[in-house]
Design a protein around this motif. Structure first.
Motif, PDB file in Angstrom:
ATOM      1  N   THR A   1       6.157   7.539  -7.923  1.00  0.00           N
ATOM      2  CA  THR A   1       4.830   7.726  -7.342  1.00  0.00           C
ATOM      3  C   THR A   1       4.030   6.424  -7.333  1.00  0.00           C
ATOM      4  O   THR A   1       3.308   6.139  -6.383  1.00  0.00           O
ATOM      5  CB  THR A   1       4.056   8.805  -8.129  1.00  0.00           C
ATOM      6  OG1 THR A   1       4.792  10.020  -8.064  1.00  0.00           O
ATOM      7  CG2 THR A   1       2.664   9.009  -7.575  1.00  0.00           C
TER       8      THR A   1
ATOM      9  N   ARG B   1      -2.451   9.600  -6.027  1.00  0.00           N
ATOM     10  CA  ARG B   1      -1.235   8.986  -6.581  1.00  0.00           C
ATOM     11  C   ARG B   1      -1.395   8.733  -8.082  1.00  0.00           C
ATOM     12  O   ARG B   1      -0.520   9.078  -8.877  1.00  0.00           O
ATOM     13  CB  ARG B   1      -0.952   7.680  -5.820  1.00  0.00           C
ATOM     14  CG  ARG B   1       0.355   7.039  -6.132  1.00  0.00           C
ATOM     15  CD  ARG B   1       0.659   5.867  -5.204  1.00  0.00           C
ATOM     16  NE  ARG B   1      -0.311   4.791  -5.313  1.00  0.00           N
ATOM     17  CZ  ARG B   1      -1.192   4.454  -4.367  1.00  0.00           C
ATOM     18  NH1 ARG B   1      -1.236   5.106  -3.225  1.00  0.00           N
ATOM     19  NH2 ARG B   1      -2.029   3.471  -4.554  1.00  0.00           N
TER      20      ARG B   1
ATOM     21  N   TYR C   1      -1.617  12.083 -10.051  1.00  0.00           N
ATOM     22  CA  TYR C   1      -0.303  12.735 -10.137  1.00  0.00           C
ATOM     23  C   TYR C   1       0.573  12.026 -11.167  1.00  0.00           C
ATOM     24  O   TYR C   1       1.203  12.682 -12.009  1.00  0.00           O
ATOM     25  CB  TYR C   1       0.388  12.758  -8.765  1.00  0.00           C
ATOM     26  CG  TYR C   1       1.756  13.383  -8.830  1.00  0.00           C
ATOM     27  CD1 TYR C   1       1.895  14.761  -8.875  1.00  0.00           C
ATOM     28  CD2 TYR C   1       2.906  12.594  -8.884  1.00  0.00           C
ATOM     29  CE1 TYR C   1       3.154  15.346  -8.959  1.00  0.00           C
ATOM     30  CE2 TYR C   1       4.166  13.176  -8.973  1.00  0.00           C
ATOM     31  CZ  TYR C   1       4.280  14.543  -9.002  1.00  0.00           C
ATOM     32  OH  TYR C   1       5.521  15.119  -9.105  1.00  0.00           O
ATOM     33  N   ALA C   2       0.609  10.703 -11.113  1.00  0.00           N
ATOM     34  CA  ALA C   2       1.419   9.937 -12.067  1.00  0.00           C
ATOM     35  C   ALA C   2       0.944  10.191 -13.501  1.00  0.00           C
ATOM     36  O   ALA C   2       1.762  10.364 -14.411  1.00  0.00           O
ATOM     37  CB  ALA C   2       1.367   8.449 -11.738  1.00  0.00           C
TER      38      ALA C   2
END
Length: 166
Positions: free
Chosen positions: A46, A121, A124-125
């Motif tokens: 990601t 991003r 999510y990571a």
């Protein structure tokens, strides 16, 4: 620095990708089952995972968990900065009137697109990294139970082959 350049710079996750990629390499070098660190792999991808290079194994679980926590903290700080810049850009857009140069409005809109994508991003990571300790524990729960009961694991975890040192 223009607002657009500032957004691009803030959205950059290259350093974090390098760190996560290194963590993936260290997990592999340690001999962990890929399922136990799939969250780290997902975070690395990601963030923009680069090619894994040969790195040394983790010395122990504590080093691995500390590295996870450090990267989570860095990503959380970046997400906070991105949210702040998003709020600033949205506030500036709300103040736009007919006298505002079109280039300025376009730059703000483009910056927001970059920042929203970066925030998704990075969040999510971060969430994937937060799941990593549980995945590690779930994958190795049977081995941990085996050790807690006073028994020992086979050399290098070779349950089936029973390989022993030469």
């Amino acid at each position: 620095m223009s607002i657009l350049n500032a957004a691009v710079a803030l959205a950059d996750t290259t350093d974090h990708a390098h760190t996560a990629t290194s963590m993936v390499g260290r997990c592999a070098a340690t001999g962990l089952a890929a399922a136990s660190y799939r969250s780290v792999i997902a975070a690395a991808v990601t963030l923009g995972m680069t090619a894994c290079t040969a790195t040394g194994p983790w010395r122990n679980d504590i080093d691995f968990i500390n590295a996870l926590v450090d990267l989570e903290a860095e990503l959380s700080a970046q997400a906070s900065q991105i949210r702040s810049m998003i709020a600033d850009c949205e506030e500036r857009l709300a103040l736009v009137d007919e006298h505002t140069p079109t280039d300025y409005v376009v730059a703000l809109q483009a910056a927001l697109e970059i920042l929203y994508a970066a925030l998704r991003r990075v969040e999510y990571a971060t969430n994937r990294l937060m799941a990593a300790p549980d995945e590690l524990g779930d994958t190795y729960a049977a081995a941990y139970s085996h050790i807690r009961s006073g028994r020992k694991l086979p050399y290098r975890g070779r349950f089936i082959s029973g390989d022993v040192p030469a």
